[in-house]
Design an enzyme around this catalytic site. Sequence first.
Site, PDB file in Angstrom:
ATOM      1  N   SER A 239     -44.557 -39.330  16.827  1.00  0.00           N
ATOM      2  CA  SER A 239     -45.397 -39.776  17.932  1.00  0.00           C
ATOM      3  C   SER A 239     -45.506 -38.798  19.099  1.00  0.00           C
ATOM      4  O   SER A 239     -46.224 -39.070  20.059  1.00  0.00           O
ATOM      5  CB  SER A 239     -44.902 -41.130  18.457  1.00  0.00           C
ATOM      6  N   LYS A 284     -42.246 -47.522  25.577  1.00  0.00           N
ATOM      7  CA  LYS A 284     -42.626 -46.184  26.027  1.00  0.00           C
ATOM      8  C   LYS A 284     -43.329 -46.249  27.383  1.00  0.00           C
ATOM      9  O   LYS A 284     -43.137 -45.370  28.230  1.00  0.00           O
ATOM     10  CB  LYS A 284     -43.529 -45.519  24.983  1.00  0.00           C
TER      11      LYS A 284
END
Length: 341
Positions: A239, A284
């Site tokens: 990611s 996140k």
Amino acid sequence: MVTLLAALAPVVALGVLGTTVKVPFVALGPGPTFNTLGEVDGKPVVDIEGTQVDPTSGNLNMTTVAVRDQLTLFDALGLWSSGRQGLVPREEVYPPQKSKDEVQEENSAQFESSENSAELAALRYLDMPVALELTSVGQDGPAASVLRDGDFLLRVNGTPVDTLEGLLEVVGAEAPGTTVPVTYRRDGVESTAPITLGSRADVDGGQDAGKGYLGVTAKETPDVPFTIAFNLADIGGPSAGLMFSLAVVDKLSPGELNGGQFVAGTGTIDPEGNVGPIGGIPYKMIAAEEAGASTFLVPSENCDEARANQPDGLDLVRVETLNGAIDALDAMNAGASAPSC
């Protein structure tokens, strides 16, 4: 006294069990963030050597998810009630058919692949050359007498090839038995030689029998006179790709993509610059907001989840490609609106 002890026994037993018995869940939460324009352990996170690097400022932070395993019942309850952590079945993170070490090895491999894709996507955005390096030439294949492992494939039948899809398309457009000129580079010397294509019927059991076959395996690789290294250890998964690409572009082009501001984000990226979805985006975003970010780049497929968990004060920018992410940042720097989740 006996009656009181008897009454307390279940409570004591529950307390012991709650602190010792492991539950089949792991906790997901905000992990560390890293400024891809900054340094870690004294080294640039994105280190470019052998060419002029443009000055940068501000932040382009990649974000991570922290995983906590081997939770007791009390651990799980405490983390869940904090509002910053989520619990998922352990098998979703550590499949029972794989060891923890195997999962970590896979995550590390995905991270390394994301670094390679990020570099290629950035170079393509900057119109810098990418080449196909041959990793294997079939000993009994059509190219065996001409090409070698390590050659760089440049053109087939006069058509430039720098992607695996492009190579398959050009070769497959010709019928088996057709002789085509193949241009390659070996030890810095460019050469062209004729190769008679074979048939894919010999490879895939009759599928695509009418398409030509060269008999090579290749990988896309940078073809530039400088090196790009990514200096983050003990990070897994794919990611970070988008943020790595943005850092490479920022360092190899004039101006500042972030306008000197604190931008964070996430998203996978492929060598053509397409941005893909990731997991754990609520955590996140928490990590980004707590680190000081005001803008968060979100893969378009994660927008619904991101919008439902959006921290106060964090603007969400929807991205689908590297080009789109850069256009969005340029718009924000100019005071215009950017695509939003």
